[in-house]
Design a protein around this motif. Sequence first.
Motif, PDB file in Angstrom:
ATOM      1  N   CYS A 481      40.135  44.067  39.364  1.00 30.93           N
ATOM      2  CA  CYS A 481      40.358  43.081  40.713  1.00 30.93           C
ATOM      3  C   CYS A 481      39.157  42.927  41.426  1.00 30.93           C
ATOM      4  O   CYS A 481      39.090  41.673  41.099  1.00 30.93           O
ATOM      5  CB  CYS A 481      41.621  43.130  40.590  1.00 30.93           C
ATOM      6  N   GLN A 486      42.794  38.369  37.479  1.00 24.50           N
ATOM      7  CA  GLN A 486      43.605  38.774  37.845  1.00 24.50           C
ATOM      8  C   GLN A 486      44.927  39.306  37.127  1.00 24.50           C
ATOM      9  O   GLN A 486      44.444  39.840  36.507  1.00 24.50           O
ATOM     10  CB  GLN A 486      43.849  37.359  38.404  1.00 24.50           C
ATOM     11  N   ALA A 546      45.062  37.951  44.067  1.00 19.40           N
ATOM     12  CA  ALA A 546      43.948  38.605  42.844  1.00 19.40           C
ATOM     13  C   ALA A 546      45.392  39.496  42.227  1.00 19.40           C
ATOM     14  O   ALA A 546      45.319  39.361  41.003  1.00 19.40           O
ATOM     15  CB  ALA A 546      43.480  39.926  43.834  1.00 19.40           C
ATOM     16  N   ALA A 563      44.297  35.600  33.957  1.00 21.35           N
ATOM     17  CA  ALA A 563      44.900  36.283  34.612  1.00 21.35           C
ATOM     18  C   ALA A 563      45.152  37.441  33.595  1.00 21.35           C
ATOM     19  O   ALA A 563      44.988  36.569  32.260  1.00 21.35           O
ATOM     20  CB  ALA A 563      46.408  36.280  34.994  1.00 21.35           C
TER      21      ALA A 563
END
Length: 694
Positions: A481, A486, A546, A563
């Motif tokens: 992160c 993410q 995050a 992500a």
Amino acid sequence: MRADDTLAAKRPVTDLSGVGPALARALQRLGVGCVQDLWFHLPLRYEDRTRITPMAELVIGERAQIEGVIEAAECGFRYRPQLKVALGDDSTGTLLLRFFHFRKAQADQLQPGVRLRCYGEVRMGARGPEMVHPQYQRVGVDKAVEDHLTPIYPTTEGLGQKRLRGVIDNALAWLPDERELELIPDAMREGLGLGSLREALLTVHRPPADADLSALANGRHAAQQRLAFEELLTQHLSLKRLRAQIRNFRAPALDGDDGLRARFLSALPFTLTAAQQRVNAEVAKDLARPQPMLRLVQGDVGSGKTVVAAVAALAAVEQGWQVALMAPTELLAEQHLGNLRGWLEPLGIEVVWLAGRVQGKARKQALSAVAGGASLVVGTHALMQEGVVFERLGLVIIDEQHRFGVHQRLALRDKGRDGALVPHQMVLTATPIPRTLAMSAYADLDVSSIDELPPGRAPVQTVVIAGSRRGEVIERMRVACGEGRQAYWVCTLIEESEQLLAQAAEVVHAELDSALAGLSVALVHGRMKGREKQAVMDAFRAGEVAVLVATTVIEVGVDVPNASLMVIENAERLGLSQLHQLRGRVGRGSVASSCVLLYHAPVSAMARERLQVMRETSDGFRIAEKDLELRGPGEVLGTRQTGRMEFRVADLARDAYLLPAVQRVGEAMLEKHPLEAERLVDRWIGAAARYADA
Ligand code: ADP
Ligand code: MG
């Protein structure tokens, strides 16, 4: 009247000797009305009373038939009434019978010297082997044993096995000869190694003493397989018939000029994959016809089904028809709403939102927009509620079909029904359905597959890590992160109580929030209000968050391309398709993604195998096949609730190898022997399950 109506098969059970009105009523509760229904009332299991096991040879835990003479009997009342009877036989073994419920007359009968034959499970008591509440009868010396295995039937209150067996015996005596009974033409049975139906029925109802008991117990006996074939064939035929009936309806021909579709596609930031284009063409062809489409579009997670749905929707809008898109959760529906609004509003198309939490004034507005002909309505189950009236609904799109039952699908369709005119239906599913199953379970749907992922997707690397190394995993997350990636942290529990799950997620959230100081950690779970959930998801999508700690609410459909890391806690507790769905939330962008499956010992053999499969493959079809193997089809398809796949002898997982032949024979029968096909359905499914109006 059909030719066979006058024959034995269709005569009411009351024509059998010994069946009066009371017995007929009990049989009716079992779905048995005529003699043929009794032929097809099949045993659940078998007991072996064809031999007597010497007491000295009894095996603890197994069921056995024994015979002996009462050596002593005693009625005790110490803690509760108890009748104990000691039985001995020539093998010098002894056995204790115990009864906790008994009448006095019964106790009086069981005197020393009386010879008994018993059947029951042998267990180890304090002073040797015993049977609790065995079935027993008084016998003379040399009473013959049964000459076939004893079938145990599904029954109902007030109808004992013995009585039911008697009635079935009588019915079997009326079985016609082979030629008359057989409905699958010989030529079609040839080469499949299928024996005659008559033989198969007589065998499963009255298996000979030397029949293979373990094959029978597993449903793998040749006679059972013969029946399973016929049952699967019947199911296939009935679904085909259902489809034929649907074809009798009419639907609006959505054969517009392609204008909107072309504008939409050219505005997309990407080009469609070949698979998406192929499926679009299949769908467009269906929609252009004046018969209702009924098409399942299956595509692995991330294969891009939403675009395909949008293209179909535009075909309807081009012709001035409305489209309803229904998703199983608000989160998913809302995401569709976002996508579709983003894509379609620039084209001047109105997209209305209708979910359970749309209340009051907003709801009134939505309803009136829908009634006034708004082009596209996106929502949840709320779309099916009373009070939702469409002006002219031309297409229904349902995402994640397996979460809805067939009935719900039909209910939404009927919202658009106008006499014989019904909307087209398109069903999207991310659970790839193994081909064999699709042929059977979805014989009423046409199937299209988006069997290709958009280019540039880096495969997700999956690792399996012990929960004891949680700290390392958190550390790794901090590093990732820190680089701008993410992550999801998914919490699971055995008992999926939303409340407990939410609590567990809150605990993890607090833990990660302090461990990952400096990073923004957010939480989303099923107990949160729709609006709160949405705000969190929006922040995550915007990159403001995050790490998203989530429960399995994110399982279905959530799409945040940036992500790229996912941790699934207690992964050993989840099923394969759920794991696959979850993992599908990462690997949607071009960055290399990874998925960490955290497990906690002890892990069952099956769970270990699941984790292994997840590590080895990301191919949704392979995973679905494996899932089918490990769990069985009811769960894979989620059909438990819909009740559309309950079989008497067949078992889709066990008998899947029969399905290609079933399909072949089914097609041929519909074409060349429609009357026999009809009679088959009638025989197995009966009048009760006729789909008068599917
Ligand atoms: P799913 O089949 O799981 O519902 P989505 O429709 O959510 O998949 O699509 C996943 C992501 O891929 C979305 O961000 C979507 O915009 C994107 N996408 C769809 N088709 C393509 C394509 N042909 N090329 C690139 N990206 C695509
Ligand atoms: Mg989707």
